[in-house]
Scaffold this active site. Structure first.
Site, PDB file in Angstrom:
ATOM      1  N   TYR A 138     -20.397  41.922  22.344  1.00  0.00           N
ATOM      2  CA  TYR A 138     -21.164  42.772  23.259  1.00  0.00           C
ATOM      3  C   TYR A 138     -20.260  43.907  23.729  1.00  0.00           C
ATOM      4  CZ  TYR A 138     -23.904  44.212  27.337  1.00  0.00           C
ATOM      5  OH  TYR A 138     -24.627  44.928  28.261  1.00  0.00           O
ATOM      6  N   ASP A 231     -12.059  46.322  22.612  1.00  0.00           N
ATOM      7  CA  ASP A 231     -12.872  46.344  23.822  1.00  0.00           C
ATOM      8  C   ASP A 231     -12.331  45.261  24.751  1.00  0.00           C
ATOM      9  OD1 ASP A 231     -14.690  46.260  25.833  1.00  0.00           O
ATOM     10  OD2 ASP A 231     -16.463  45.986  24.562  1.00  0.00           O
ATOM     11  N   LYS A 259     -14.769  46.265  34.332  1.00  0.00           N
ATOM     12  CA  LYS A 259     -14.611  45.084  35.190  1.00  0.00           C
ATOM     13  C   LYS A 259     -13.377  45.195  36.116  1.00  0.00           C
ATOM     14  CE  LYS A 259     -17.933  42.608  32.584  1.00  0.00           C
ATOM     15  NZ  LYS A 259     -18.238  42.522  31.182  1.00  0.00           N
TER      16      LYS A 259
HETATM   17  C1  LIG Z   1     -19.228  43.683  30.427  1.00  0.00           C
HETATM   18  C2  LIG Z   1     -18.814  44.202  29.118  1.00  0.00           C
HETATM   19  C3  LIG Z   1     -19.158  45.491  28.688  1.00  0.00           C
HETATM   20  C4  LIG Z   1     -20.108  46.367  29.470  1.00  0.00           C
HETATM   21  O1  LIG Z   1     -19.599  46.709  30.703  1.00  0.00           O
HETATM   22  P1  LIG Z   1     -20.625  47.253  31.824  1.00  0.00           P
HETATM   23  O2  LIG Z   1     -19.747  47.653  32.956  1.00  0.00           O
HETATM   24  O3  LIG Z   1     -21.523  46.091  32.134  1.00  0.00           O
HETATM   25  O4  LIG Z   1     -21.359  48.376  31.204  1.00  0.00           O
HETATM   26  C5  LIG Z   1     -18.627  45.959  27.504  1.00  0.00           C
HETATM   27  N1  LIG Z   1     -17.810  45.216  26.760  1.00  0.00           N
HETATM   28  C6  LIG Z   1     -17.466  43.961  27.136  1.00  0.00           C
HETATM   29  C7  LIG Z   1     -16.521  43.179  26.274  1.00  0.00           C
HETATM   30  C8  LIG Z   1     -17.971  43.416  28.309  1.00  0.00           C
HETATM   31  O5  LIG Z   1     -17.661  42.164  28.651  1.00  0.00           O
END
Ligand SMILES: *Cc1c(COP(=O)(O)O)cnc(C)c1O
Length: 421
Positions: A138, A231, A259
């Site tokens: 994701y 990511d 985050k």
């Molecule tokens: C939470 C998350 C996102 C998206 O971040 P948002 O601040 O919710 O847009 C992207 N990549 C990873 C790995 C995530 O855990």
């Protein structure tokens, strides 16, 4: 007001009553009144030990006093300027100092915005259109990535509203599959702008890279002029001071953060090598912008959180995580259950699955029904975890040994109920 009534009211004005879909678990979610350290308090007077922690940002628990004080001060000085501040430099230096691949950084407003921007930068830098992601990973809710694997490596939309045309530039292969990776790069290498991955897949539970997989990715991308993007929206400042790239000692070209970087306020970032970062406007030809990007509230929270995260923090979190995971293993062995606790550092999950989970297909073979029983039982007893085994659970520095012991007792009880033992 009680949660059931609030949820009825919320549904009248907000689609599904929530502002992010996962929050709408059945029959209705609890509504939060406040958070303090490792605890959440709801409008019905319940207290929960929190292992969701807003899905990752709150490594210091809720309402960390240093962050709160700094935010109070900043709020009285203004919350957005549309002009730069010195704080942005301070935070950028913190990121560059910690994340091995970071030479320059651009702050955005969310993790999803970070991955969207990093992908655009990779395309602008290479002049190529195609991107590769891994099945089950994701990267935020935008059109480049909210895609799933079709019958071949070509992606198809993962929800209504995404044009097939958008999907056709994304290629998807299973995680940890070296043969699929080599074959894809053989066929498509010269058209691929970037490979983006969650080093540890944290949005399908907890799936670490197989030994050698990251090294292969690094080698194959370098040979083919492909930008490698880690990511690290979850793992950045979570798995270690320098994130998963420090933990596994493999350095990507670009890194996306979110985050934790915002200290509990909305923020994301992408960072990496100078020559790639400098294709971003206003120096380069790739446009990227945001009204609230680098706003002083998020920046202040980020600085005051990161400054508290040192090597001691991570050894302390590791200890807690190890204690919790080992205790779970003991329980699972005692109850003779054929399920798999997984995790590292302050991240953990348990797959209700007898087999090793190395990719998203393995994860999806887990028992969702029993997990839901487990989740509900924990919640009833005052332990809040994300309502799915396809999310990661988190620890904070504020969780005490007593909290962990209470959690372990409750986990045992919940597992007994879920497995009718
Ligand atoms: C939470 C998350 C996102 C998206 O971040 P948002 O601040 O919710 O847009 C992207 N990549 C990873 C790995 C995530 O855990």
């Amino acid at each position: 007001m009680n949660a059931e009534k609030l949820f009825e009211e919320a549904k009248k004005y907000i689609p599904g009553g929530v502002n992010s879909p996962l929050r709408a678990f059945k029959p209705y979610p609890f509504f939060v009144e406040r958070g303090e350290g490792p605890y959440l308090f709801d409008t019905d007077g319940n207290k929960y030990i929190d292992y969701c922690l807003a899905y990752g940002p709150l490594i210091l628990g809720h309402a960390d006093p240093q962050v709160v004080n700094a935010l109070n001060k900043q709020a009285s000085l203004g919350t957005a300027y549309g002009a730069p501040t010195e704080g942005e430099i301070t935070l950028a230096k913190e990121v560059v100092d910690r994340i091995p691949s970071a030479e320059k950084v651009r702050f955005v407003n969310s993790g999803g915005e970070a991955t969207m921007s990093a992908i655009r930068v990779a395309r602008g830098f290479t002049g190529r259109d195609k991107i590769v992601k891994f099945e089950g990973a994701y990267h935020g809710a935008h059109d480049y990535c909210l895609l799933k694997k079709g019958s071949t490596t070509e992606a198809i939309p993962d929800c209504k509203g995404i044009p097939l045309d958008t999907a056709k530039n994304t290629l998807i292969i299973p995680y940890n599959d070296e043969d699929a990776l080599i074959k894809l790069i053989d066929e498509e290498g010269e058209n691929i702008a970037c490979i983006i991955l969650e080093v540890i897949m944290g949005n399908i539970g907890f799936i670490p890279p197989k030994p050698g997989f990251l090294e292969l990715l690094r080698e194959i991308t370098e040979e083919n002029g492909i930008v490698l993007i880690f990511d690290e929206v979850i793992t950045g400042f979570r798995l270690s001071r320098g994130g998963a790239q420090e933990y596994y000692n493999v350095t990507p070209d670009l890194t996306t953060l979110g985050k934790i970087v915002g200290g509990g306020l909305p923020m994301g970032a992408y960072c990496g090598k100078k020559e790639i970062m400098d294709v971003t406007a206003p120096v380069g030809p790739v446009y990227q912008a945001g009204t609230f990007s680098g706003n002083p509230m998020s920046v202040t929270a980020g600085i005051n959180m990161l400054k508290q995260l040192d090597d001691n923090t991570y050894s302390n979190l590791d200890e807690k995580g190890t204690y919790l995971r080992e205790s779970m293993e003991d329980i699972i062995e005692d109850l003779d259950l054929n399920i798999k606790p997984v995790g590292a550092g302050s991240m953990y999950q348990v797959y209700f699955n007898p087999n090793d989970v190395v990719n998203s297909n393995d994860a999806k073979a887990s028992d969702a029904k029993r997990f839901l029983i487990y989740f509900k039982e924990l919640l009833k007893e005052g332990i809040f975890i994300p309502p799915s085994q396809f999310e990661c659970n988190f620890l904070s520095t504020t969780h005490t040994t007593e909290d962990l012991d209470q959690t372990i007792i409750t986990i045992e009880k919940a597992l007994k109920i879920a497995f009718e033992k």
